[in-house]
Design a protein around this motif. Structure first.
Motif: not given
Length: 298
Positions: A217, A265-266, A262, A278
């Motif tokens: 991420h 997106s998350e 990802k 993040n």
């Protein structure tokens, strides 16, 4: 002189020919049988329909100048209006769909008993698997924390590791902090301290039977300096680099369930998509059993 010859007498017999009956009686008999079949079929259909279906048939054959409104749940016509302000146009008849349900055959006592026994066995097995997963997760989490406490090089990374239990399984997240990143900016390979941490985690998880999911991420900041290379490629490559570290630490290849990138997106902190935390790696030790087994009541 008298003649001895007998006179010739011609007798005409009128023959009456009676006409043949033909096959007309067969046609009449076939019509009778067909009518009887239709009659018994009608009786059977009437006996199998519900009161709501009978009412729907009555509405269908009602005169067009009679307005009837029926609404509500249940039955074949439930929720449909049949007046001129309802779901149909004035002067048209509603469509009646008649369904015939066959009553379920009752199960024999032996069959019901066997099914109940199988359900009980399955519930017990799922309960045991869930309990085993929970014990394994607790043991793995404590082992990871203990390894970090025992190693001075890893103790300072304790704030960068988040361990929690989710519906998927035991999740170990290695996150960036302001001023302390796990990867060089835009780079696929981690810092040496991050590699050491991943190896410690791998050596603990390799002792358990559960499969593992690895995902990368990042934050909402785009990758710079590499045309055509986005956060999707970056997070995928970082997750794959983590997979290689796990395999070099002894994790079997068939233990890897998925490796995905990802991007952003998350986010871990959706309220601030640009926050450093993040940017992270997420390693999930997947459950062998669902959280709530089907038919299981604790």
């Amino acid at each position: 002189m008298a003649s001895n010859e007998q006179p010739i007498i011609i007798k005409k017999v009128k023959k009456v020919v009676h006409g043949h009956h033909g096959g007309a009686w067969k046609i009449a008999y076939a019509d009778f049988v067909t009518a009887m079949m239709a009659f018994f079929l009608l009786m059977w259909l009437i006996s199998m329909t519900t009161p709501e279906q009978k009412q729907g048939l009555a509405d269908y054959f009602a005169p067009s100048n009679v307005s009837r409104s029926t609404s509500g749940a249940g039955g074949i016509m439930g929720g449909t209006a049949f007046d001129e302000t309802g779901a149909r146009m004035p002067g048209t008849k509603p469509q009646v769909v008649m369904t015939i349900s066959t009553p379920a055959q009752p199960k024999s006592p032996e069959t019901a008993k066997k099914e109940a026994e199988r359900t009980t066995e399955m519930n017990e097995l799922m309960k045991q698997m869930s309990s085993r997963d929970h014990r394994n997760f607790q043991s793995a989490a404590e082992s990871i924390r203990q390894s970090m406490r025992d190693n001075p090089d890893l103790a300072e990374l304790s704030k960068n590791v988040i361990i929690d239990e989710t519906p998927e399984g035991l999740r170990i997240q290695i996150v960036d902090q302001d001023g302390r990143s796990m990867f060089p900016p835009g780079n696929v390979e981690p810092y040496e301290r991050t590699r050491l941490l991943i190896e410690k985690v791998a050596k603990i998880l390799v002792r358990l039977p559960n499969r593992i999911s690895i995902s990368g991420h990042t934050d909402a900041n785009p990758v710079t300096g590499r045309p055509g290379y986005s956060n999707w490629e970056l997070t995928s490559d970082r997750a794959n680099a983590t997979r290689r570290i796990f395999e070099n630490a002894g994790l079997a290849n068939d233990r890897i369930y998925q490796v995905v990138g990802k991007a952003d997106s998350e986010p871990l902190f959706p309220e601030d998509p640009y926050m450093a935390s993040n940017r992270r790696l997420s390693v999930v030790l997947l459950r062998e059993a669902p959280v709530t087994p089907p038919g299981f009541s604790p």
